[in-house]
Scaffold this motif. Structure first.
Motif, mmCIF file in Angstrom:
data_model
loop_
_atom_site.group_PDB
_atom_site.id
_atom_site.type_symbol
_atom_site.label_atom_id
_atom_site.label_comp_id
_atom_site.label_asym_id
_atom_site.label_seq_id
_atom_site.Cartn_x
_atom_site.Cartn_y
_atom_site.Cartn_z
ATOM 1 N N ASP A 227 -13.278 -6.375 -87.463
ATOM 2 C CA ASP A 227 -12.234 -5.524 -88.039
ATOM 3 C C ASP A 227 -12.321 -4.119 -87.451
ATOM 4 O O ASP A 227 -13.334 -3.443 -87.623
ATOM 5 N N GLY A 228 -11.261 -3.702 -86.774
ATOM 6 C CA GLY A 228 -11.230 -2.352 -86.201
ATOM 7 C C GLY A 228 -10.086 -1.526 -86.756
ATOM 8 O O GLY A 228 -9.659 -0.560 -86.118
ATOM 9 N N LEU B 275 -13.534 -0.626 -79.372
ATOM 10 C CA LEU B 275 -14.271 -1.824 -79.825
ATOM 11 C C LEU B 275 -14.087 -2.975 -78.848
ATOM 12 O O LEU B 275 -15.029 -3.715 -78.553
ATOM 13 N N ALA B 276 -12.867 -3.139 -78.329
ATOM 14 C CA ALA B 276 -12.609 -4.212 -77.362
ATOM 15 C C ALA B 276 -13.442 -3.987 -76.103
ATOM 16 O O ALA B 276 -14.053 -4.911 -75.563
ATOM 17 N N ARG B 277 -13.491 -2.743 -75.644
ATOM 18 C CA ARG B 277 -14.248 -2.440 -74.419
ATOM 19 C C ARG B 277 -15.736 -2.686 -74.621
ATOM 20 O O ARG B 277 -16.403 -3.265 -73.760
ATOM 21 N N ASP B 278 -16.242 -2.257 -75.776
ATOM 22 C CA ASP B 278 -17.658 -2.467 -76.088
ATOM 23 C C ASP B 278 -17.947 -3.972 -76.133
ATOM 24 O O ASP B 278 -18.902 -4.466 -75.514
ATOM 25 N N LEU B 279 -17.096 -4.717 -76.831
ATOM 26 C CA LEU B 279 -17.290 -6.165 -76.965
ATOM 27 C C LEU B 279 -17.255 -6.860 -75.596
ATOM 28 O O LEU B 279 -18.135 -7.661 -75.267
ATOM 29 N N LEU B 280 -16.252 -6.528 -74.789
ATOM 30 C CA LEU B 280 -16.113 -7.175 -73.480
ATOM 31 C C LEU B 280 -17.301 -6.832 -72.589
ATOM 32 O O LEU B 280 -17.777 -7.682 -71.821
ATOM 33 N N PRO C 275 -9.980 -6.519 -82.291
ATOM 34 C CA PRO C 275 -8.862 -5.582 -82.149
ATOM 35 C C PRO C 275 -8.699 -5.111 -80.710
ATOM 36 O O PRO C 275 -9.684 -4.935 -79.994
ATOM 37 N N THR C 276 -7.469 -4.935 -80.286
ATOM 38 C CA THR C 276 -7.186 -4.189 -79.058
ATOM 39 C C THR C 276 -6.148 -3.142 -79.436
ATOM 40 O O THR C 276 -5.657 -3.136 -80.563
ATOM 41 N N GLU C 277 -5.796 -2.268 -78.504
ATOM 42 C CA GLU C 277 -4.794 -1.251 -78.836
ATOM 43 C C GLU C 277 -3.417 -1.878 -79.034
ATOM 44 O O GLU C 277 -2.564 -1.287 -79.693
ATOM 45 N N THR C 278 -3.178 -3.085 -78.493
ATOM 46 C CA THR C 278 -1.850 -3.707 -78.625
ATOM 47 C C THR C 278 -1.766 -4.469 -79.948
ATOM 48 O O THR C 278 -1.101 -4.035 -80.877
ATOM 49 N N VAL C 279 -2.427 -5.636 -80.019
ATOM 50 C CA VAL C 279 -2.487 -6.422 -81.260
ATOM 51 C C VAL C 279 -3.890 -7.039 -81.335
ATOM 52 O O VAL C 279 -4.672 -6.908 -80.394
ATOM 53 N N TYR C 280 -4.227 -7.700 -82.446
ATOM 54 C CA TYR C 280 -5.507 -8.424 -82.517
ATOM 55 C C TYR C 280 -5.433 -9.643 -81.599
ATOM 56 O O TYR C 280 -4.427 -10.364 -81.586
#
Ligand code: AMP
Ligand code: MG
Length: 316
Positions: free
Chosen positions: A161-162, A118-123, A22-27
């Motif tokens: 899944d976020g 979640l995206a930031r943590d993953l990256l 997930p990102t804030e824009t789209v998956y």
């Protein structure tokens, strides 16, 4: 269905596999941008034409070093809008480790630092730029939930899944590879806000084929036909065999077979966040023969909403 944890997602990305996140824009459908074989898996999974370049995602400005050539405009925009729904297209730095396929062979690279936790943590765990277009088959409506991803790419795709994406529209893409800053794609940050920070109006691409290859493609198309600027049910309505669902902006007119409220209070940010979910819902509503959309004002996020709707209405 393959639900993965954040540590599994990071391990898979580091090992050269693709993972939807997930990102804030789209998956996004992510892969290690520096691994040509991993990047090839994105194009294959999406059925994406190889002339359409990908956005690379980072979690830390320190990662920009050696990837792209920043300038004052880029630094200003990054300071104002990152992390967030803004993508900057910049010249690739000499020796840039990102696979040439990510740039579709162009001398530029599109970069974004997303805001989703979640995206930031993953990256951060991956520690390398992650190429990630929207996690859907090329041409289809973009996913704003994990279920949308599975509906489009199949049950075997690994998904972190976020929950639903808060912005719901892709990033705004600004071209900074030439002297004039250009709006390559309207998106989740309004062009007016970007112009205010730049202190100059944005140009439009002179040669869209070279400067914004992805924008020429058919995109965001649901199964059902889409009718724009609808203020009333079609003449004849259900007597003619037509049963339209309505994407409503503000109070909906009577007489439609189904109504999905983009925003009851005519709020553009809320409408943007609900746009793709609304298209998904009406497209799968049994018995409907079309999707009608009420007029959306062409200002702020309305520009990006109308861009996506115009492409949806053009169909396949
Ligand atoms: P998507 O990944 O589906 O959100 O689409 C990415 C968008 O960014 C497309 O419209 C691409 O054409 C655009 N893009 C990515 N990289 C570049 C680049 N190097 N130059 C111009 N546009 C780009
Ligand atoms: Mg896309």
């Amino acid at each position: 269905m393959v639900d993965v944890t954040i540590s599994e997602a990071a391990e898979r990305l580091k090992a050269g596999a693709v993972v939807a996140f997930p990102t804030e824009t789209v998956y996004g459908l992510g892969a290690d941008a520096t691994d040509p074989a991993a990047v090839a898996k994105i194009y294959a999974a999406k059925g994406r034409p190889d002339f359409n370049p990908l956005i690379s995602h980072i979690s830390d400005p320190a990662q920009l070093d050696g990837l792209v050539v920043m300038d004052d405009r880029a630094r200003k925009l990054a300071a104002a809008f990152w992390p967030g729904a803004l993508t900057l297209v910049l010249p690739r730095a000499p020796g840039c480790p990102v696979a040439p396929a990510v740039s579709a062979g162009l001398p530029s690279l599109a970069i974004r630092m997303p805001a989703h936790p979640l995206a930031r943590d993953l990256l951060g765990r991956v520690g390398r730029p992650v190429a990630a277009p929207s996690a859907n088959r090329s041409g289809q409506v973009s996913p704003t939930t994990a279920q949308h991803v599975r509906d489009s790419l199949g049950p075997d795709i690994a998904v972190l899944d976020g929950g639903p994406c808060p912005v719901g529209l892709e990033s705004t893409v600004i071209g900074l590879a030439g002297p004039q800053a250009t709006l390559l794609r309207p998106g989740g940050i309004a062009a007016e806000e970007i112009e205010a920070v730049l202190g100059a109006p944005l140009g439009l691409p002179q040669d869209a084929k070279l400067e914004s290859p992805g924008m020429l493609l058919k995109h965001y198309a649901p199964r059902l036909p889409v009718r724009l600027n609808a203020t009333a049910p079609q003449q004849g309505g259900s007597q003619q065999g037509g049963r339209e669902g309505l994407l409503a902006f503000g109070p909906p007119p009577a007489g439609f077979a189904a109504v999905y409220a983009l925003s009851a209070g005519s709020d553009l940010a809320e409408a943007a966040a609900r746009l793709y979910a609304g298209l998904h819902v009406l497209d799968h509503e049994p018995g409907l023969t079309g999707i009608a959309v009420m007029p959306i004002p062409a200002r702020g996020l309305g520009l990006a909403i109308n861009d996506r709707l115009a492409r949806a209405a053009r169909g396949r």
